[in-house]
Design a protein around this motif. Structure first.
Motif, PDB file in Angstrom:
ATOM      1  N   MET A   1      -8.205 -17.786  11.703  1.00  0.00           N
ATOM      2  CA  MET A   1      -8.595 -17.709  10.303  1.00  0.00           C
ATOM      3  C   MET A   1      -9.432 -18.914   9.900  1.00  0.00           C
ATOM      4  SD  MET A   1      -8.531 -15.946   7.620  1.00  0.00           S
ATOM      5  CE  MET A   1      -8.139 -15.738   5.941  1.00  0.00           C
ATOM      6  N   ASP A   2      -9.034 -20.107  10.361  1.00  0.00           N
ATOM      7  CA  ASP A   2      -9.798 -21.303  10.018  1.00  0.00           C
ATOM      8  C   ASP A   2     -11.231 -21.237  10.528  1.00  0.00           C
ATOM      9  OD1 ASP A   2      -7.787 -22.500   8.593  1.00  0.00           O
ATOM     10  OD2 ASP A   2      -7.059 -23.701  10.271  1.00  0.00           O
ATOM     11  N   SER A   3     -11.443 -20.607  11.696  1.00  0.00           N
ATOM     12  CA  SER A   3     -12.803 -20.522  12.223  1.00  0.00           C
ATOM     13  C   SER A   3     -13.685 -19.646  11.337  1.00  0.00           C
ATOM     14  CB  SER A   3     -12.799 -19.995  13.658  1.00  0.00           C
ATOM     15  OG  SER A   3     -12.287 -18.680  13.705  1.00  0.00           O
ATOM     16  N   TYR A   4     -13.118 -18.578  10.748  1.00  0.00           N
ATOM     17  CA  TYR A   4     -13.891 -17.738   9.825  1.00  0.00           C
ATOM     18  C   TYR A   4     -14.242 -18.510   8.548  1.00  0.00           C
ATOM     19  CZ  TYR A   4     -12.814 -13.717  12.731  1.00  0.00           C
ATOM     20  OH  TYR A   4     -12.721 -12.842  13.771  1.00  0.00           O
ATOM     21  N   ILE A   5     -13.320 -19.297   8.093  1.00  0.00           N
ATOM     22  CA  ILE A   5     -13.576 -20.108   6.902  1.00  0.00           C
ATOM     23  C   ILE A   5     -14.694 -21.108   7.183  1.00  0.00           C
ATOM     24  CG2 ILE A   5     -12.580 -21.873   5.376  1.00  0.00           C
ATOM     25  CD1 ILE A   5      -9.883 -20.347   5.700  1.00  0.00           C
ATOM     26  N   GLU A   6     -14.666 -21.719   8.342  1.00  0.00           N
ATOM     27  CA  GLU A   6     -15.705 -22.688   8.702  1.00  0.00           C
ATOM     28  C   GLU A   6     -17.053 -21.994   8.906  1.00  0.00           C
ATOM     29  OE1 GLU A   6     -16.713 -26.435   8.541  1.00  0.00           O
ATOM     30  OE2 GLU A   6     -14.626 -25.838   8.387  1.00  0.00           O
ATOM     31  N   ILE A   7     -17.058 -20.773   9.414  1.00  0.00           N
ATOM     32  CA  ILE A   7     -18.311 -20.011   9.550  1.00  0.00           C
ATOM     33  C   ILE A   7     -18.907 -19.747   8.173  1.00  0.00           C
ATOM     34  CG2 ILE A   7     -19.277 -17.751  10.174  1.00  0.00           C
ATOM     35  CD1 ILE A   7     -17.325 -17.816  12.596  1.00  0.00           C
ATOM     36  N   GLY A   9     -18.446 -21.570   5.606  1.00  0.00           N
ATOM     37  CA  GLY A   9     -18.922 -22.886   5.185  1.00  0.00           C
ATOM     38  C   GLY A   9     -20.279 -23.223   5.787  1.00  0.00           C
ATOM     39  N   PHE A  10     -20.469 -22.909   7.069  1.00  0.00           N
ATOM     40  CA  PHE A  10     -21.758 -23.185   7.705  1.00  0.00           C
ATOM     41  C   PHE A  10     -22.867 -22.298   7.146  1.00  0.00           C
ATOM     42  CE2 PHE A  10     -19.747 -25.675  11.131  1.00  0.00           C
ATOM     43  CZ  PHE A  10     -20.666 -26.705  11.185  1.00  0.00           C
ATOM     44  N   VAL A  11     -22.574 -21.049   6.850  1.00  0.00           N
ATOM     45  CA  VAL A  11     -23.579 -20.164   6.234  1.00  0.00           C
ATOM     46  C   VAL A  11     -23.973 -20.719   4.862  1.00  0.00           C
ATOM     47  CG1 VAL A  11     -23.988 -17.855   5.284  1.00  0.00           C
ATOM     48  CG2 VAL A  11     -22.906 -18.103   7.524  1.00  0.00           C
ATOM     49  N   ALA A  13     -23.629 -23.788   3.846  1.00  0.00           N
ATOM     50  CA  ALA A  13     -24.293 -25.074   4.082  1.00  0.00           C
ATOM     51  C   ALA A  13     -25.753 -24.863   4.459  1.00  0.00           C
ATOM     52  CB  ALA A  13     -23.568 -25.844   5.184  1.00  0.00           C
ATOM     53  N   PHE A  14     -25.998 -23.928   5.344  1.00  0.00           N
ATOM     54  CA  PHE A  14     -27.372 -23.660   5.768  1.00  0.00           C
ATOM     55  C   PHE A  14     -28.226 -23.180   4.595  1.00  0.00           C
ATOM     56  CE2 PHE A  14     -30.631 -20.650   7.062  1.00  0.00           C
ATOM     57  CZ  PHE A  14     -31.418 -21.473   7.857  1.00  0.00           C
ATOM     58  N   LEU A  15     -27.710 -22.233   3.846  1.00  0.00           N
ATOM     59  CA  LEU A  15     -28.490 -21.658   2.744  1.00  0.00           C
ATOM     60  C   LEU A  15     -28.777 -22.677   1.646  1.00  0.00           C
ATOM     61  CD1 LEU A  15     -26.822 -18.148   2.490  1.00  0.00           C
ATOM     62  CD2 LEU A  15     -29.096 -18.690   3.387  1.00  0.00           C
ATOM     63  N   THR A  16     -27.775 -23.423   1.236  1.00  0.00           N
ATOM     64  CA  THR A  16     -27.992 -24.378   0.150  1.00  0.00           C
ATOM     65  C   THR A  16     -28.869 -25.552   0.597  1.00  0.00           C
ATOM     66  OG1 THR A  16     -25.875 -25.468   0.610  1.00  0.00           O
ATOM     67  CG2 THR A  16     -25.897 -23.785  -1.113  1.00  0.00           C
ATOM     68  N   THR A  17     -28.714 -25.973   1.827  1.00  0.00           N
ATOM     69  CA  THR A  17     -29.545 -27.056   2.347  1.00  0.00           C
ATOM     70  C   THR A  17     -30.978 -26.568   2.553  1.00  0.00           C
ATOM     71  OG1 THR A  17     -27.647 -28.071   3.407  1.00  0.00           O
ATOM     72  CG2 THR A  17     -29.800 -28.737   4.217  1.00  0.00           C
ATOM     73  N   ALA A  18     -31.143 -25.400   3.138  1.00  0.00           N
ATOM     74  CA  ALA A  18     -32.478 -24.847   3.371  1.00  0.00           C
ATOM     75  C   ALA A  18     -33.210 -24.591   2.051  1.00  0.00           C
ATOM     76  CB  ALA A  18     -32.375 -23.565   4.186  1.00  0.00           C
ATOM     77  N   ALA A  19     -32.491 -24.206   1.022  1.00  0.00           N
ATOM     78  CA  ALA A  19     -33.112 -23.944  -0.273  1.00  0.00           C
ATOM     79  C   ALA A  19     -33.689 -25.217  -0.887  1.00  0.00           C
ATOM     80  CB  ALA A  19     -32.088 -23.320  -1.231  1.00  0.00           C
ATOM     81  N   PHE A  20     -33.151 -26.343  -0.546  1.00  0.00           N
ATOM     82  CA  PHE A  20     -33.576 -27.624  -1.095  1.00  0.00           C
ATOM     83  C   PHE A  20     -34.812 -28.180  -0.376  1.00  0.00           C
ATOM     84  CE2 PHE A  20     -32.886 -32.220  -2.002  1.00  0.00           C
ATOM     85  CZ  PHE A  20     -32.772 -32.134  -3.375  1.00  0.00           C
ATOM     86  N   LEU A  21     -34.984 -27.858   0.882  1.00  0.00           N
ATOM     87  CA  LEU A  21     -36.046 -28.454   1.697  1.00  0.00           C
ATOM     88  C   LEU A  21     -37.462 -28.110   1.234  1.00  0.00           C
ATOM     89  CD1 LEU A  21     -34.421 -28.235   5.230  1.00  0.00           C
ATOM     90  CD2 LEU A  21     -34.566 -30.209   3.697  1.00  0.00           C
ATOM     91  N   PRO A  22     -37.750 -26.902   0.749  1.00  0.00           N
ATOM     92  CA  PRO A  22     -39.113 -26.638   0.267  1.00  0.00           C
ATOM     93  C   PRO A  22     -39.549 -27.563  -0.873  1.00  0.00           C
ATOM     94  CG  PRO A  22     -37.983 -24.572   0.615  1.00  0.00           C
ATOM     95  CD  PRO A  22     -36.963 -25.668   0.772  1.00  0.00           C
ATOM     96  N   GLN A  23     -38.620 -27.957  -1.732  1.00  0.00           N
ATOM     97  CA  GLN A  23     -38.968 -28.897  -2.814  1.00  0.00           C
ATOM     98  C   GLN A  23     -39.357 -30.249  -2.239  1.00  0.00           C
ATOM     99  OE1 GLN A  23     -39.054 -28.253  -6.329  1.00  0.00           O
ATOM    100  NE2 GLN A  23     -40.263 -30.102  -6.072  1.00  0.00           N
ATOM    101  N   SER A  60     -14.340 -31.659   7.765  1.00  0.00           N
ATOM    102  CA  SER A  60     -14.994 -30.354   7.679  1.00  0.00           C
ATOM    103  C   SER A  60     -16.416 -30.446   8.218  1.00  0.00           C
ATOM    104  CB  SER A  60     -15.020 -29.871   6.227  1.00  0.00           C
ATOM    105  OG  SER A  60     -15.812 -28.711   6.109  1.00  0.00           O
ATOM    106  N   PRO A  61     -16.657 -29.907   9.407  1.00  0.00           N
ATOM    107  CA  PRO A  61     -18.003 -29.992   9.988  1.00  0.00           C
ATOM    108  C   PRO A  61     -19.092 -29.395   9.098  1.00  0.00           C
ATOM    109  CG  PRO A  61     -16.430 -29.278  11.648  1.00  0.00           C
ATOM    110  CD  PRO A  61     -15.711 -29.269  10.333  1.00  0.00           C
ATOM    111  N   SER A  62     -18.791 -28.289   8.426  1.00  0.00           N
ATOM    112  CA  SER A  62     -19.827 -27.668   7.593  1.00  0.00           C
ATOM    113  C   SER A  62     -20.191 -28.553   6.405  1.00  0.00           C
ATOM    114  CB  SER A  62     -19.390 -26.285   7.119  1.00  0.00           C
ATOM    115  OG  SER A  62     -18.211 -26.345   6.349  1.00  0.00           O
TER     116      SER A  62
END
Length: 87
Positions: A1-7, A9-11, A13-23, A60-62
């Protein structure tokens, strides 16, 4: 279950971080910082720093991954805002 929660978190993390990079890229290319608020960037930077510390404390790695990248990105925007404020 924890691995699904971390997945999730990584999704997130990727989306919110990637959304910031174009600015960051656009500001770097155009050197136009008129639409950026220094107080907002400063509060955002401190908030991301707090999230990074929280992620480190929670082991939390994510959170660590996303907030490390976003911290650097937001620092770059603060730097650009100060450097290009009169251009």
């Amino acid at each position: 279950m924890d691995s699904y929660i971390e997945i999730i978190g990584f999704v997130a993390a990727f989306l919110t971080t990637a959304a910031f990079l174009p600015q960051v890229y656009k500001t770097w290319k155009t050197k136009d910082v008129t639409g950026l608020s220094l107080p907002m960037l400063a509060m955002f930077f401190v908030g991301i720093l707090a999230w990074l510390v929280y992620g480190l404390l929670k082991d939390s790695p994510s959170l660590i991954f996303a907030n490390s990248i976003t911290l650097v990105s937001s620092f770059i925007l603060v730097y650009f805002k100060i450097k290009y404020h009169n251009k």
